[in-house]
Design an enzyme around this catalytic site. Sequence first.
Site: not given
Ligand SMILES: CC(C)(COP(=O)(O)OP(=O)(O)OC[C@H]1O[C@@H](n2cnc3c(N)ncnc32)[C@H](O)[C@@H]1OP(=O)(O)O)[C@@H](O)C(=O)NCCC(=O)NCCS
Length: 317
Positions: A119, A243, A273
């Site tokens: 990215c 990004h 994204n």
């Molecule tokens: C991926 C991301 C959105 C997840 O959000 P989060 O707040 O960290 O959520 P978590 O991974 O802790 O998951 C929380 C819960 O939501 C659930 N969950 C994950 N994806 C889900 C979705 N699409 N819909 C509903 N629930 C979801 C998980 O399973 C978890 O459930 P649990 O508590 O029962 O185990 C977040 O971590 C993020 O954006 N990270 C950066 C990623 C990024 O930008 N990557 C690109 C880099 S180029």
Amino acid sequence: MNLLPAAAGARVLAFGEYQPANVVTNDDLAQRVETSDEWIQSRVGIKERRVAGPEDSVVSMGAAAGGKALAASGLAPADIDLVIVATCTLTEQIPNAAARVAARLGIEAPGAFDVNAACAGFCYGLGVASDSIRSGSARNVLVIGSEKLSDWLDWEDRSTCVIFADGAGAAVVAASDTPGIGPVVWGSSGDRADKIYLREGKYLYQEGQAVFRWATTELNGVAAEALRRAGVEAEQLTAFVPHQANLRIVEAIARKLGAPQAIIARDIVTAGNTSSASVPLALARMSERGELPSGSLVLTMGFGAGLTYSAQVLEIP
Ligand SMILES: CC(C)(COP(=O)(O)OP(=O)(O)OC[C@H]1O[C@@H](n2cnc3c(N)ncnc32)[C@H](O)[C@@H]1OP(=O)(O)O)[C@@H](O)C(=O)NCCC(=O)NCCS
């Protein structure tokens, strides 16, 4: 040898973008995996994204965006002597995308190579374009970010399929008497390569929370360094175009930037994204909406798998 710079500076002449026609909403995804519009909007900030069909590829989307940038620049295909395509989602790795994009656009015999810095790739490519022009290796460069992430998603994995999308953006960069592209600040942290990678060699996997923490705690220094090297104060910025990883990441970095007057790119809301395409896509769409007046200063920043990161200041054409 005469090692004087060939051009005093390089600047962007024009932007272009391409998005596939197919709009996929959060409700559409909620029919496939257990998720909801509310969860996606509150955690990631996306309302809808574009997903390419079989007719669109990294090459075709890159050529479409590149063609628009070229037309808007006023240059002819024959004027371009270097084509750089930033991508990490090319399915057929040989030959590269850049040579095929050049052929589609009628650009004959340019230097042509791909950059894979995930990215962060477009900002890396823009840095190389600017330096190639200033050193005399190129005169006019077409830089493209093009990604078809949908080819690399497990559509049953709700933690990734709601985030990533497809699209392309491009910029034409040319020699100029005054610099319009600041020095690129780039780097990587390969010891954390396991934070985003291809699971089983075919599905994008990420440790969401680790990536989130990294982006919101370590990248403001990269932004500050890009401003310092360009000799620009945060208060002078018209816009900040990072990004489009996650709206919460974008807003967290923006809050610490010290540029309350700057417009913050929120292209992710409707584009998702799109990895290395997200910065030029946002720039092109903001330009089309008249949000980036000629001469204004914009801070761009990329970050992603690698982990890689990059930033630079641009003066808008
Ligand atoms: C991926 C991301 C959105 C997840 O959000 P989060 O707040 O960290 O959520 P978590 O991974 O802790 O998951 C929380 C819960 O939501 C659930 N969950 C994950 N994806 C889900 C979705 N699409 N819909 C509903 N629930 C979801 C998980 O399973 C978890 O459930 P649990 O508590 O029962 O185990 C977040 O971590 C993020 O954006 N990270 C950066 C990623 C990024 O930008 N990557 C690109 C880099 S180029």
